[in-house]
Design a protein around this motif. Structure first.
Motif, PDB file in Angstrom:
ATOM      1  N   THR A  82       0.842  -1.192   0.000  1.00  0.00           N
ATOM      2  CA  THR A  82       0.000   0.000   0.000  1.00  0.00           C
ATOM      3  C   THR A  82       0.880   1.245   0.000  1.00  0.00           C
ATOM      4  OG1 THR A  82      -1.682  -1.157   1.281  1.00  0.00           O
ATOM      5  CG2 THR A  82      -1.825   1.221   1.237  1.00  0.00           C
ATOM      6  N   VAL A  83       0.526   2.197  -0.854  1.00  0.00           N
ATOM      7  CA  VAL A  83       1.193   3.488  -0.896  1.00  0.00           C
ATOM      8  C   VAL A  83       0.136   4.548  -0.641  1.00  0.00           C
ATOM      9  CG1 VAL A  83       2.351   5.161  -2.379  1.00  0.00           C
ATOM     10  CG2 VAL A  83       2.993   2.763  -2.489  1.00  0.00           C
ATOM     11  N   SER A  84       0.370   5.402   0.336  1.00  0.00           N
ATOM     12  CA  SER A  84      -0.528   6.525   0.629  1.00  0.00           C
ATOM     13  C   SER A  84       0.253   7.822   0.475  1.00  0.00           C
ATOM     14  CB  SER A  84      -1.070   6.424   2.047  1.00  0.00           C
ATOM     15  OG  SER A  84      -1.862   5.270   2.178  1.00  0.00           O
ATOM     16  N   VAL A  85      -0.310   8.731  -0.316  1.00  0.00           N
ATOM     17  CA  VAL A  85       0.335  10.017  -0.557  1.00  0.00           C
ATOM     18  C   VAL A  85      -0.681  11.108  -0.261  1.00  0.00           C
ATOM     19  CG1 VAL A  85       1.459  11.465  -2.292  1.00  0.00           C
ATOM     20  CG2 VAL A  85       1.743   8.993  -2.383  1.00  0.00           C
ATOM     21  N   PRO A  86      -0.334  12.103   0.552  1.00  0.00           N
ATOM     22  CA  PRO A  86      -1.257  13.220   0.761  1.00  0.00           C
ATOM     23  C   PRO A  86      -1.592  13.899  -0.566  1.00  0.00           C
ATOM     24  CG  PRO A  86       0.536  13.300   2.337  1.00  0.00           C
ATOM     25  CD  PRO A  86       0.877  12.235   1.357  1.00  0.00           C
ATOM     26  N   PHE A 115       8.749   5.683  -4.488  1.00  0.00           N
ATOM     27  CA  PHE A 115       7.989   4.741  -3.671  1.00  0.00           C
ATOM     28  C   PHE A 115       8.863   3.541  -3.350  1.00  0.00           C
ATOM     29  CE2 PHE A 115       5.155   6.732  -6.783  1.00  0.00           C
ATOM     30  CZ  PHE A 115       4.375   7.475  -5.918  1.00  0.00           C
ATOM     31  N   PRO A 116       8.599   2.868  -2.226  1.00  0.00           N
ATOM     32  CA  PRO A 116       9.361   1.649  -1.930  1.00  0.00           C
ATOM     33  C   PRO A 116       9.028   0.563  -2.953  1.00  0.00           C
ATOM     34  CG  PRO A 116       7.632   1.998  -0.302  1.00  0.00           C
ATOM     35  CD  PRO A 116       7.641   3.197  -1.179  1.00  0.00           C
ATOM     36  N   SER A 117       9.916  -0.388  -3.108  1.00  0.00           N
ATOM     37  CA  SER A 117       9.732  -1.459  -4.076  1.00  0.00           C
ATOM     38  C   SER A 117       8.559  -2.345  -3.695  1.00  0.00           C
ATOM     39  CB  SER A 117      11.004  -2.295  -4.168  1.00  0.00           C
ATOM     40  OG  SER A 117      10.816  -3.378  -5.016  1.00  0.00           O
ATOM     41  N   ALA A 124      14.183   1.849  -4.667  1.00  0.00           N
ATOM     42  CA  ALA A 124      12.927   2.602  -4.709  1.00  0.00           C
ATOM     43  C   ALA A 124      12.531   2.766  -6.166  1.00  0.00           C
ATOM     44  CB  ALA A 124      13.099   3.964  -4.048  1.00  0.00           C
ATOM     45  N   ARG A 125      11.261   2.938  -6.408  1.00  0.00           N
ATOM     46  CA  ARG A 125      10.783   3.099  -7.770  1.00  0.00           C
ATOM     47  C   ARG A 125      10.047   4.415  -7.900  1.00  0.00           C
ATOM     48  NH1 ARG A 125       7.878  -2.111  -8.245  1.00  0.00           N
ATOM     49  NH2 ARG A 125       8.227  -1.702 -10.425  1.00  0.00           N
ATOM     50  N   THR A 126      10.008   4.929  -9.102  1.00  0.00           N
ATOM     51  CA  THR A 126       9.331   6.200  -9.351  1.00  0.00           C
ATOM     52  C   THR A 126       7.978   6.013 -10.007  1.00  0.00           C
ATOM     53  OG1 THR A 126      10.436   6.391 -11.475  1.00  0.00           O
ATOM     54  CG2 THR A 126      11.485   7.469  -9.585  1.00  0.00           C
ATOM     55  N   HIS A 127       7.527   4.781 -10.127  1.00  0.00           N
ATOM     56  CA  HIS A 127       6.233   4.521 -10.745  1.00  0.00           C
ATOM     57  C   HIS A 127       5.523   3.397 -10.013  1.00  0.00           C
ATOM     58  CE1 HIS A 127       9.141   1.848 -12.636  1.00  0.00           C
ATOM     59  NE2 HIS A 127       8.148   0.993 -12.750  1.00  0.00           N
ATOM     60  N   LEU A 128       4.217   3.352 -10.167  1.00  0.00           N
ATOM     61  CA  LEU A 128       3.392   2.310  -9.575  1.00  0.00           C
ATOM     62  C   LEU A 128       2.868   1.422 -10.692  1.00  0.00           C
ATOM     63  CD1 LEU A 128       1.441   4.661  -7.166  1.00  0.00           C
ATOM     64  CD2 LEU A 128       3.298   3.111  -6.561  1.00  0.00           C
TER      65      LEU A 128
END
Length: 157
Positions: A82-86, A115-117, A124-128
């Protein structure tokens, strides 16, 4: 934004495995019903049923990515990841083309968010990652409803 906006990405592999699994189980039933007295047919039916059940169970275990925006927060969920970004930290987005599409988020200054892998690797990755069946137009419509502009329109040069 007071209500949750949600988009589930279609997972083609999940649909294929579920369909194939259920078809193999149905084929096993048909094989045993047509010739119930012969041991080879019963063995074939049992093997087909076991393979079909294994495929169907594996298909149910595949988790499709989910994009959600609610209460000033953007969330990406894929299984346990799970990735949560304000919401105020997101300036724009970009759908990366390719066989498996990905969603890149940028901050208000135009820098890519990291974002974490997915698989607990150290990078870390820059895309989902999304799925290959995810249409870019559907992602663009979801982001427009969420109020996040595409990268081309958000940066002033």
């Amino acid at each position: 934004m007071s209500e949750t906006v949600r988009m589930v990405c279609p997972a083609g592999r999940k649909h294929v495995e579920l369909t194939a699994g259920y078809l193999l189980v149905a084929l096993a039933v048909v094989a045993v019903v047509l010739e119930p007295g012969h041991w080879a047919t019963i063995t074939l039916g049992v093997l087909l049923a076991l393979m079909g059940a294994a495929l169907a169970v594996h298909g149910h275990l595949i988790k499709a990515p989910v994009l959600e925006v609610s209460d000033d927060e953007f969330r990406y969920v894929r299984g346990r990841y799970t990735v949560s970004v304000p919401f105020q930290d997101i300036g724009s987005y970009h759908v990366l083309p390719g066989r498996i599409r990905s969603l890149a988020l940028y901050d208000t200054a135009g820098r890519p968010k990291r974002f974490p892998s997915l698989h607990s690797r150290r990078t870390a990755r820059t895309h989902l990652p999304l799925t290959g069946m995810t249409r870019p137009a559907k992602v663009e419509a979801f982001m427009a409803v969420a109020g996040i502009p595409p990268r081309e329109r958000s940066l002033t040069s």
